[in-house]
Motif scaffolding. Sequence first.
Motif, short mmCIF file in Angstrom:
data_model
loop_
_atom_site.label_atom_id
_atom_site.label_comp_id
_atom_site.label_asym_id
_atom_site.label_seq_id
_atom_site.Cartn_x
_atom_site.Cartn_y
_atom_site.Cartn_z
N ILE A 1 0.82 -1.21 0.00
CA ILE A 1 0.00 0.00 0.00
C ILE A 1 0.85 1.26 0.00
CG2 ILE A 1 -1.90 -1.15 1.19
CD1 ILE A 1 -1.04 0.55 3.70
N ALA A 2 2.06 1.18 0.56
CA ALA A 2 2.90 2.38 0.74
C ALA A 2 3.51 2.81 -0.58
CB ALA A 2 4.00 2.11 1.76
N SER A 3 3.73 4.12 -0.70
CA SER A 3 4.36 4.65 -1.90
C SER A 3 5.79 4.13 -2.01
CB SER A 3 4.36 6.18 -1.88
OG SER A 3 5.33 6.65 -0.96
N PRO A 4 6.28 3.93 -3.21
CA PRO A 4 7.68 3.51 -3.37
C PRO A 4 8.66 4.47 -2.71
CG PRO A 4 6.50 3.27 -5.44
CD PRO A 4 5.58 4.01 -4.51
N GLY A 5 8.30 5.77 -2.69
CA GLY A 5 9.18 6.75 -2.07
C GLY A 5 9.37 6.55 -0.59
N ILE A 6 8.37 5.99 0.08
CA ILE A 6 8.48 5.67 1.51
C ILE A 6 9.13 4.31 1.70
CG2 ILE A 6 7.17 5.15 3.61
CD1 ILE A 6 5.17 7.29 2.80
N LEU A 7 8.64 3.33 0.94
CA LEU A 7 9.12 1.96 1.12
C LEU A 7 10.61 1.84 0.83
CD1 LEU A 7 7.97 -0.78 1.89
CD2 LEU A 7 7.63 -1.25 -0.54
N SER A 8 11.10 2.60 -0.13
CA SER A 8 12.52 2.51 -0.49
C SER A 8 13.42 3.13 0.58
CB SER A 8 12.75 3.20 -1.83
OG SER A 8 12.49 4.60 -1.74
N ARG A 9 12.83 3.83 1.55
CA ARG A 9 13.64 4.49 2.58
C ARG A 9 13.51 3.82 3.95
NH1 ARG A 9 15.60 9.31 1.06
NH2 ARG A 9 17.29 8.58 2.42
N LEU A 10 13.10 2.56 3.97
CA LEU A 10 12.97 1.87 5.27
C LEU A 10 14.28 1.85 6.04
CD1 LEU A 10 10.63 -1.19 4.57
CD2 LEU A 10 10.13 0.86 5.92
N ASP A 11 15.39 1.66 5.34
CA ASP A 11 16.69 1.65 6.03
C ASP A 11 16.98 3.01 6.65
OD1 ASP A 11 17.16 -0.99 5.48
OD2 ASP A 11 18.44 -0.61 3.72
N ALA A 12 16.65 4.08 5.94
CA ALA A 12 16.85 5.42 6.48
C ALA A 12 15.97 5.65 7.71
CB ALA A 12 16.53 6.47 5.41
N LEU A 13 14.73 5.17 7.65
CA LEU A 13 13.83 5.31 8.80
C LEU A 13 14.37 4.54 10.00
CD1 LEU A 13 10.35 4.94 7.03
CD2 LEU A 13 11.49 7.04 7.75
N LYS A 14 14.95 3.36 9.75
CA LYS A 14 15.54 2.58 10.85
C LYS A 14 16.71 3.32 11.48
CE LYS A 14 14.30 -2.05 9.19
NZ LYS A 14 14.83 -3.35 8.69
N ARG A 15 17.54 3.95 10.67
CA ARG A 15 18.69 4.69 11.20
C ARG A 15 18.22 5.87 12.04
NH1 ARG A 15 22.73 6.52 6.76
NH2 ARG A 15 23.78 7.31 8.65
N VAL B 1 22.66 11.82 11.48
CA VAL B 1 22.13 10.80 10.58
C VAL B 1 21.42 11.45 9.40
CG1 VAL B 1 20.37 9.00 10.34
CG2 VAL B 1 21.94 8.96 12.28
N VAL B 2 20.57 12.44 9.67
CA VAL B 2 19.81 13.08 8.60
C VAL B 2 20.72 13.83 7.65
CG1 VAL B 2 18.08 14.86 8.10
CG2 VAL B 2 17.68 13.23 9.94
N LEU B 3 21.74 14.50 8.18
CA LEU B 3 22.65 15.26 7.32
C LEU B 3 23.50 14.35 6.45
CD1 LEU B 3 23.82 18.12 9.71
CD2 LEU B 3 22.20 18.27 7.80
N SER B 4 23.59 13.06 6.81
CA SER B 4 24.41 12.12 6.04
C SER B 4 23.64 11.49 4.88
CB SER B 4 24.93 11.01 6.95
OG SER B 4 23.88 10.13 7.34
N MET B 5 22.38 11.84 4.72
CA MET B 5 21.57 11.24 3.66
C MET B 5 20.75 12.30 2.94
SD MET B 5 18.57 9.38 5.96
CE MET B 5 19.73 8.43 6.95
N ARG B 6 20.21 11.92 1.81
CA ARG B 6 19.36 12.83 1.04
C ARG B 6 17.91 12.37 1.14
NH1 ARG B 6 22.55 13.92 -4.70
NH2 ARG B 6 24.43 14.90 -3.80
N GLY B 7 17.01 13.30 0.81
CA GLY B 7 15.60 12.93 0.70
C GLY B 7 14.80 13.06 1.97
N ILE B 8 15.41 13.56 3.06
CA ILE B 8 14.68 13.78 4.31
C ILE B 8 14.47 15.27 4.47
CG2 ILE B 8 14.60 13.40 6.80
CD1 ILE B 8 14.66 10.82 5.11
N ALA B 9 13.22 15.71 4.42
CA ALA B 9 12.92 17.14 4.53
C ALA B 9 12.92 17.60 5.99
CB ALA B 9 11.57 17.46 3.89
N ARG B 10 12.36 16.77 6.88
CA ARG B 10 12.21 17.21 8.27
C ARG B 10 12.04 16.00 9.19
NH1 ARG B 10 7.27 21.16 9.29
NH2 ARG B 10 6.07 19.26 8.92
N VAL B 11 12.58 16.13 10.40
CA VAL B 11 12.31 15.18 11.48
C VAL B 11 11.84 15.98 12.68
CG1 VAL B 11 13.25 13.45 13.07
CG2 VAL B 11 14.02 13.49 10.69
#
Length: 417
Positions: A154-168, A212-222
């Motif tokens: 059900i999830a968008s590919p843009g979210i699903l592809s970033r599961l590793d980033a979410l875990k970090r 962690v966020v500064l080391s990756m792309r595609g994260i607008a806000r936490v």
Amino acid sequence: MSTETVTIDSLGAQGDGIFHASNGPVYVPFSLPGETLGIARVKNHGTIISYGETSPDRVAPACRHFGPDGQGGSCGGCSLQHMAKPAYNAFKRSLVVAALKSKGIDVAVGELIEAQPGERRRVVFAARRTEKELLIGFNQAESHHIVAIEECPIASPGILSRLDALKRIGTAIAANADPFRMTVIETPTGLDIAVDGLKKLDDRERRGVTEVVLSMRGIARVSFNGEIVIEPQKPQLDFGGVPVVPPPGTFTQATVTAEEAMARLTLEHVGKVKRSADLFAGIGTFALRLARVGQVHAVESDDKAVRALDHAARNTQGLKPVSVEKRDLFRRPLMVSELKVFDAVVFDPPRAGAEAQCKELARSTVKKVVAVSCNPLSLARDLSILTAGGYRVTSVTPIDQFLWTPHVEVVATLVKG
């Protein structure tokens, strides 16, 4: 616990199969009407242990985590992946038909506007830190057990592809094994991640998240419990060409497809009126689109949402005037004397509906009304109030925003006179 063979009679409002025992209904998740099943029964709950005769409407689920034999347990995110699309669509539409019928509202209900896999731009994950890793997934139904997911159709590919980033990010933010939530919204400028459910975030954890966020792309806000931790760039949503920066953790429609369908039905009914009101306006899903054709007064109880809406309206060229008001419409609905200046009113309340506001609307002279709801039962009650006050329902359209669940959105249009 007892075991027995049963035949499923019908589907309940929550998507569970029902068979009627001598002492009342028994609910069997992941079953379909007409099926003969072996179940293990505890009171009024049955668990499938064997299949006899299965329904022609049964299909293979789209996800390995679904159902009584799902990997890692039965993920509680979906309940109807085992149901063929025609029967599933008919079931969703029937929820609206039954709700209206319960209030004596005899109107035609349109066909369901369908949802498709991969459309969900807003996903609420359950998470918990363990000694080895961060578990991220969804709670098993009626349980605190987290089913860690490897896929989610059900999830968008843009979210699903970033599961590793979410875990970090989750690992950096969680100091202990307490469970928490990560609400993720995919926006054109990056993922907007709102963490809540944990009590505090100390300086060390804050630095860890930032690194962690500064080391990756595609994260607008936490954000953490509504407070921004890091915002490399502002997340933005688009409401009919109007850019809006949502407050941390704010409500948004779960899919763009459903939002645009609701907006289209609303705008078509309202038409080119001079002045309209958008009640329970949120961050402006309808108000900012309505402002393309006429003046709008937007009313919302959440202060941050009001400010986001106001900022978007003030900083977008080509809109008609938009006035905003922070007001609790459950306690203080717009009165008849206030409603008289509007040609049309749109309302999209929480699941409880808009009973107090509808009682005032029913006495008003507003010509056109659009009622948007995520709860067919409260919508039916609200429509019964409006029809008793002289309104006529001109259309009812169910919209599937939460694929493979028993939840359904509805847009109803009404006219007076």
